[in-house]
Design an enzyme around this catalytic site. Sequence first.
Site, PDB file in Angstrom:
ATOM      1  N   GLY A  84       1.171  -1.243   0.104  1.00 18.29           N
ATOM      2  CA  GLY A  84       0.119   0.255  -0.158  1.00 18.29           C
ATOM      3  C   GLY A  84       0.327   1.720  -0.114  1.00 18.29           C
ATOM      4  O   GLY A  84       1.940   1.264   0.162  1.00 18.29           O
ATOM      5  N   TYR A  85      -0.046   2.175   0.054  1.00 15.05           N
ATOM      6  CA  TYR A  85       0.720   4.086  -0.020  1.00 15.05           C
ATOM      7  C   TYR A  85       2.020   3.632   0.908  1.00 15.05           C
ATOM      8  O   TYR A  85       3.171   3.972   0.334  1.00 15.05           O
ATOM      9  CB  TYR A  85      -0.722   4.804  -0.399  1.00 15.05           C
ATOM     10  CG  TYR A  85       0.307   6.572  -0.282  1.00 15.05           C
ATOM     11  CD1 TYR A  85       1.229   6.815  -0.964  1.00 15.05           C
ATOM     12  CD2 TYR A  85      -0.485   7.036   1.559  1.00 15.05           C
ATOM     13  CE1 TYR A  85       1.736   8.193  -0.622  1.00 15.05           C
ATOM     14  CE2 TYR A  85       0.118   8.443   1.339  1.00 15.05           C
ATOM     15  CZ  TYR A  85       0.759   8.589  -0.611  1.00 15.05           C
ATOM     16  OH  TYR A  85       1.252   9.942  -0.332  1.00 15.05           O
ATOM     17  N   SER A  97      -3.910   7.382  13.591  1.00 14.34           N
ATOM     18  CA  SER A  97      -4.020   8.035  12.858  1.00 14.34           C
ATOM     19  C   SER A  97      -4.494   9.056  13.717  1.00 14.34           C
ATOM     20  O   SER A  97      -4.937   9.115  14.945  1.00 14.34           O
ATOM     21  CB  SER A  97      -5.668   8.268  12.057  1.00 14.34           C
ATOM     22  OG  SER A  97      -6.055   9.550  11.383  1.00 14.34           O
ATOM     23  N   TYR A  99     -14.304   3.985  11.044  1.00 10.96           N
ATOM     24  CA  TYR A  99     -12.668   4.101  10.903  1.00 10.96           C
ATOM     25  C   TYR A  99     -12.204   5.462  11.356  1.00 10.96           C
ATOM     26  O   TYR A  99     -11.432   3.903  12.270  1.00 10.96           O
ATOM     27  CB  TYR A  99     -12.397   4.294   9.339  1.00 10.96           C
ATOM     28  CG  TYR A  99     -10.724   5.101   9.419  1.00 10.96           C
ATOM     29  CD1 TYR A  99     -10.460   4.328   8.954  1.00 10.96           C
ATOM     30  CD2 TYR A  99     -10.735   6.602   9.714  1.00 10.96           C
ATOM     31  CE1 TYR A  99      -9.139   4.227   8.721  1.00 10.96           C
ATOM     32  CE2 TYR A  99      -9.498   6.545   9.276  1.00 10.96           C
ATOM     33  CZ  TYR A  99      -8.110   6.474   9.321  1.00 10.96           C
ATOM     34  OH  TYR A  99      -7.010   6.291   9.207  1.00 10.96           O
ATOM     35  N   LYS A 147      -9.287   3.191  14.605  1.00 12.34           N
ATOM     36  CA  LYS A 147      -8.200   2.945  15.176  1.00 12.34           C
ATOM     37  C   LYS A 147      -8.089   3.485  17.283  1.00 12.34           C
ATOM     38  O   LYS A 147      -7.013   3.684  17.126  1.00 12.34           O
ATOM     39  CB  LYS A 147      -7.882   4.341  14.703  1.00 12.34           C
ATOM     40  CG  LYS A 147      -7.494   4.249  12.884  1.00 12.34           C
ATOM     41  CD  LYS A 147      -6.178   3.704  12.530  1.00 12.34           C
ATOM     42  CE  LYS A 147      -5.719   2.932  11.314  1.00 12.34           C
ATOM     43  NZ  LYS A 147      -4.964   2.163  10.664  1.00 12.34           N
ATOM     44  N   PHE A 197      -1.202  12.618  11.139  1.00 14.54           N
ATOM     45  CA  PHE A 197      -1.828  13.708   9.850  1.00 14.54           C
ATOM     46  C   PHE A 197      -2.361  13.218   8.709  1.00 14.54           C
ATOM     47  O   PHE A 197      -2.164  11.726   8.521  1.00 14.54           O
ATOM     48  CB  PHE A 197      -0.560  14.982  10.183  1.00 14.54           C
ATOM     49  CG  PHE A 197      -0.837  15.348  11.901  1.00 14.54           C
ATOM     50  CD1 PHE A 197      -0.714  14.492  13.072  1.00 14.54           C
ATOM     51  CD2 PHE A 197      -2.191  16.586  12.404  1.00 14.54           C
ATOM     52  CE1 PHE A 197      -1.233  14.425  14.752  1.00 14.54           C
ATOM     53  CE2 PHE A 197      -3.037  16.091  13.593  1.00 14.54           C
ATOM     54  CZ  PHE A 197      -2.328  15.861  14.553  1.00 14.54           C
ATOM     55  N   ASN A 253     -10.199   9.803  -2.508  1.00 15.74           N
ATOM     56  CA  ASN A 253     -11.261  10.148  -1.711  1.00 15.74           C
ATOM     57  C   ASN A 253     -10.305  11.532  -0.941  1.00 15.74           C
ATOM     58  O   ASN A 253     -10.684  12.244  -1.104  1.00 15.74           O
ATOM     59  CB  ASN A 253     -11.703   9.254  -0.139  1.00 15.74           C
ATOM     60  CG  ASN A 253     -12.420   8.613  -0.776  1.00 15.74           C
ATOM     61  OD1 ASN A 253     -13.125   8.053  -1.036  1.00 15.74           O
ATOM     62  ND2 ASN A 253     -12.027   6.737  -0.326  1.00 15.74           N
ATOM     63  N   PHE A 264     -14.856  20.831  -0.318  1.00 14.63           N
ATOM     64  CA  PHE A 264     -15.428  21.006   0.003  1.00 14.63           C
ATOM     65  C   PHE A 264     -15.770  21.462   1.108  1.00 14.63           C
ATOM     66  O   PHE A 264     -15.261  21.593   2.567  1.00 14.63           O
ATOM     67  CB  PHE A 264     -15.513  19.105   0.975  1.00 14.63           C
ATOM     68  CG  PHE A 264     -15.373  18.017  -0.168  1.00 14.63           C
ATOM     69  CD1 PHE A 264     -16.295  18.405  -1.203  1.00 14.63           C
ATOM     70  CD2 PHE A 264     -14.762  16.997   0.744  1.00 14.63           C
ATOM     71  CE1 PHE A 264     -16.027  17.179  -1.693  1.00 14.63           C
ATOM     72  CE2 PHE A 264     -14.830  16.625  -0.599  1.00 14.63           C
ATOM     73  CZ  PHE A 264     -15.267  16.301  -1.265  1.00 14.63           C
ATOM     74  N   ARG A 306     -18.247  18.377   3.268  1.00  7.62           N
ATOM     75  CA  ARG A 306     -18.228  16.920   3.415  1.00  7.62           C
ATOM     76  C   ARG A 306     -18.648  16.132   4.759  1.00  7.62           C
ATOM     77  O   ARG A 306     -17.978  17.044   5.744  1.00  7.62           O
ATOM     78  CB  ARG A 306     -17.055  15.937   3.022  1.00  7.62           C
ATOM     79  CG  ARG A 306     -16.470  14.709   2.497  1.00  7.62           C
ATOM     80  CD  ARG A 306     -15.262  14.086   2.681  1.00  7.62           C
ATOM     81  NE  ARG A 306     -14.380  14.674   2.769  1.00  7.62           N
ATOM     82  CZ  ARG A 306     -13.537  14.309   2.844  1.00  7.62           C
ATOM     83  NH1 ARG A 306     -12.446  13.470   1.531  1.00  7.62           N
ATOM     84  NH2 ARG A 306     -12.424  13.938   3.589  1.00  7.62           N
TER      85      ARG A 306
HETATM   86  C1  UD1 Z   1      -8.802  11.192   7.663  1.00  8.32           C
HETATM   87  C2  UD1 Z   1      -8.280  11.697   8.200  1.00  8.32           C
HETATM   88  C3  UD1 Z   1      -6.839  10.957   8.482  1.00  8.32           C
HETATM   89  C4  UD1 Z   1      -7.657   9.612   7.692  1.00  8.32           C
HETATM   90  C5  UD1 Z   1      -7.751  10.013   5.949  1.00  8.32           C
HETATM   91  C6  UD1 Z   1      -7.768   8.569   5.532  1.00  8.32           C
HETATM   92  C7  UD1 Z   1      -9.386  13.038  10.406  1.00  8.32           C
HETATM   93  C8  UD1 Z   1      -8.996  14.450  11.007  1.00  8.32           C
HETATM   94  N1  UD1 Z   1      -8.013  12.659   8.910  1.00  8.32           N
HETATM   95  O1  UD1 Z   1      -7.984  12.244   6.277  1.00  8.32           O
HETATM   96  O2  UD1 Z   1      -6.461  10.619   9.863  1.00  8.32           O
HETATM   97  O3  UD1 Z   1      -5.820   9.184   7.868  1.00  8.32           O
HETATM   98  O4  UD1 Z   1      -8.995  10.231   5.989  1.00  8.32           O
HETATM   99  O5  UD1 Z   1      -8.368   8.625   3.893  1.00  8.32           O
HETATM  100  O6  UD1 Z   1     -10.286  12.967  10.062  1.00  8.32           O
HETATM  101  N2  UD1 Z   1     -10.944  17.418   0.540  1.00  8.32           N
HETATM  102  C9  UD1 Z   1     -11.461  18.049  -1.053  1.00  8.32           C
HETATM  103  N3  UD1 Z   1     -11.809  18.176  -1.435  1.00  8.32           N
HETATM  104  C10 UD1 Z   1     -11.613  16.579  -2.365  1.00  8.32           C
HETATM  105  C11 UD1 Z   1     -11.456  15.646  -0.771  1.00  8.32           C
HETATM  106  C12 UD1 Z   1     -11.002  16.549   0.591  1.00  8.32           C
HETATM  107  O7  UD1 Z   1     -11.801  19.326  -0.742  1.00  8.32           O
HETATM  108  O8  UD1 Z   1     -11.623  16.320  -2.882  1.00  8.32           O
HETATM  109  C13 UD1 Z   1     -10.582  18.323   1.673  1.00  8.32           C
HETATM  110  C14 UD1 Z   1     -11.278  17.539   2.638  1.00  8.32           C
HETATM  111  O9  UD1 Z   1     -12.068  18.201   2.966  1.00  8.32           O
HETATM  112  C15 UD1 Z   1     -10.223  17.934   4.024  1.00  8.32           C
HETATM  113  C16 UD1 Z   1      -8.738  17.964   2.812  1.00  8.32           C
HETATM  114  O10 UD1 Z   1      -9.193  17.973   1.606  1.00  8.32           O
HETATM  115  O11 UD1 Z   1     -10.443  19.753   4.009  1.00  8.32           O
HETATM  116  C17 UD1 Z   1      -8.243  16.744   3.221  1.00  8.32           C
HETATM  117  O12 UD1 Z   1      -8.925  16.003   2.772  1.00  8.32           O
HETATM  118  P1  UD1 Z   1      -8.861  14.025   2.649  1.00  8.32           P
HETATM  119  O13 UD1 Z   1      -7.951  13.868   1.812  1.00  8.32           O
HETATM  120  O14 UD1 Z   1     -10.128  13.193   2.234  1.00  8.32           O
HETATM  121  O15 UD1 Z   1      -7.776  13.730   4.119  1.00  8.32           O
HETATM  122  P2  UD1 Z   1      -8.950  14.025   5.542  1.00  8.32           P
HETATM  123  O16 UD1 Z   1     -10.359  13.459   5.047  1.00  8.32           O
HETATM  124  O17 UD1 Z   1      -8.328  15.204   6.270  1.00  8.32           O
END
Ligand code: UD1
Length: 344
Positions: free
Chosen positions: A12-13, A127, A152, A156, A181, A201, A221, A298
């Site tokens: 994985g990543y 996480s 999820y 953890k 993070f 995602n 989002f 979101r």
């Molecule tokens: C979350 C969890 C992290 C987990 C990860 C796994 C929290 C704080 N973090 O990360 O522990 O390991 O998921 O997937 O709960 N965004 C957009 N557009 C997009 C995708 C994301 O605006 O298409 C924004 C989100 O709203 C967020 C930021 O980008 O504010 C980061 O999102 P993402 O990369 O999905 O990670 P987290 O949700 O922070």
Amino acid sequence: MKQKVLVTGGVGYIGSHTVVELQNEGYDVVIVDNLSNSVISVLDGITKITGIRPEFEQFDLCDSVKTTNFFQKHKEIAVVIHFAAFKAVGESVQKPLMYYQNNLISLMNILENMKRQQIQNLVFSSSCTVYGQPDELPVTEKAPIKKANSPYGNTKQISEEIIYDLICSDDNLKAIALRYFNPIGAHESALIGELPIGTPNNLVPYITQTAIGKRKELSVFGNDYHTPDGSCIRDYINVVDLAKAHVVALKRLLAKKTKQNFETFNLGTGIGVSVLEIVNTFEKSTGQKVNYKIVGRRDGDVEKVWSDSKYANDELGWKTERSLEETLLSAWNWEKQYNSKKNE
Ligand code: UD1
């Protein structure tokens, strides 16, 4: 003799980047991965970077018979680094049982076999999600664990509790939980990187896929959060810096330098960056335009979170070294490289 490390989810990543760092440091690696969210060709990338093809077994760690057989065959394992788990927050809300079953049963199978085979050292992939929306920022390891925002996140939290309880019952076992993070970027060789299956995602793979033309536009989002530009704030950490922290943690365990039998460390940069800042920095460092539109919030997103990494810096002697600019550029180079290979 080389010490042997089991890396679950090593295709994985984060796992694959950690395997590279382990092999570069002279450890023998055996990977177990069921390839449910990864592809076998990642092993070629690892081999090209390090000159060594890691040992690999494909099976599901939720299968207790296969897991027991594996551990009986590999009695020389000194440390387990456990990455293998489902990690999509939204999906976990839709399919909570799938998340609890997968993430917890595999962990318990591993722990049972570690105990049986007297394997004493575990590094666990945790996480920052365990903190939920913290009351104080930056968040330290002492911050209260709040009710998880998603199944999820709950897996953890529960995983950390399971490990802690087992350690309390057995003085020989030691574990370090690393609370990541937001890991982003790719190896500088562009031979391995993040490989989301289907629609990403996470933010950065969505950005790189938009920039390369695979996606029409990024949805940001929410722009009505209580943050300077209204978009959410996270702490984005380079995946190679993150991988290196696993080697440091493993060495701490092997050298018996842990202060408690169960330790937790935040792994972040200590800097909060908004979604719109990520888009701007990506555009500046790569010269690529990212089409985006602002949409609604979101579900399940926390407004802002970034780490206090002082404890990891001081105790582990580890810190992040790569800038956000070079990290986003590495993600872009990986996206380009991956697409050119696919189109050959
Ligand atoms: C979350 C969890 C992290 C987990 C990860 C796994 C929290 C704080 N973090 O990360 O522990 O390991 O998921 O997937 O709960 N965004 C957009 N557009 C997009 C995708 C994301 O605006 O298409 C924004 C989100 O709203 C967020 C930021 O980008 O504010 C980061 O999102 P993402 O990369 O999905 O990670 P987290 O949700 O922070």
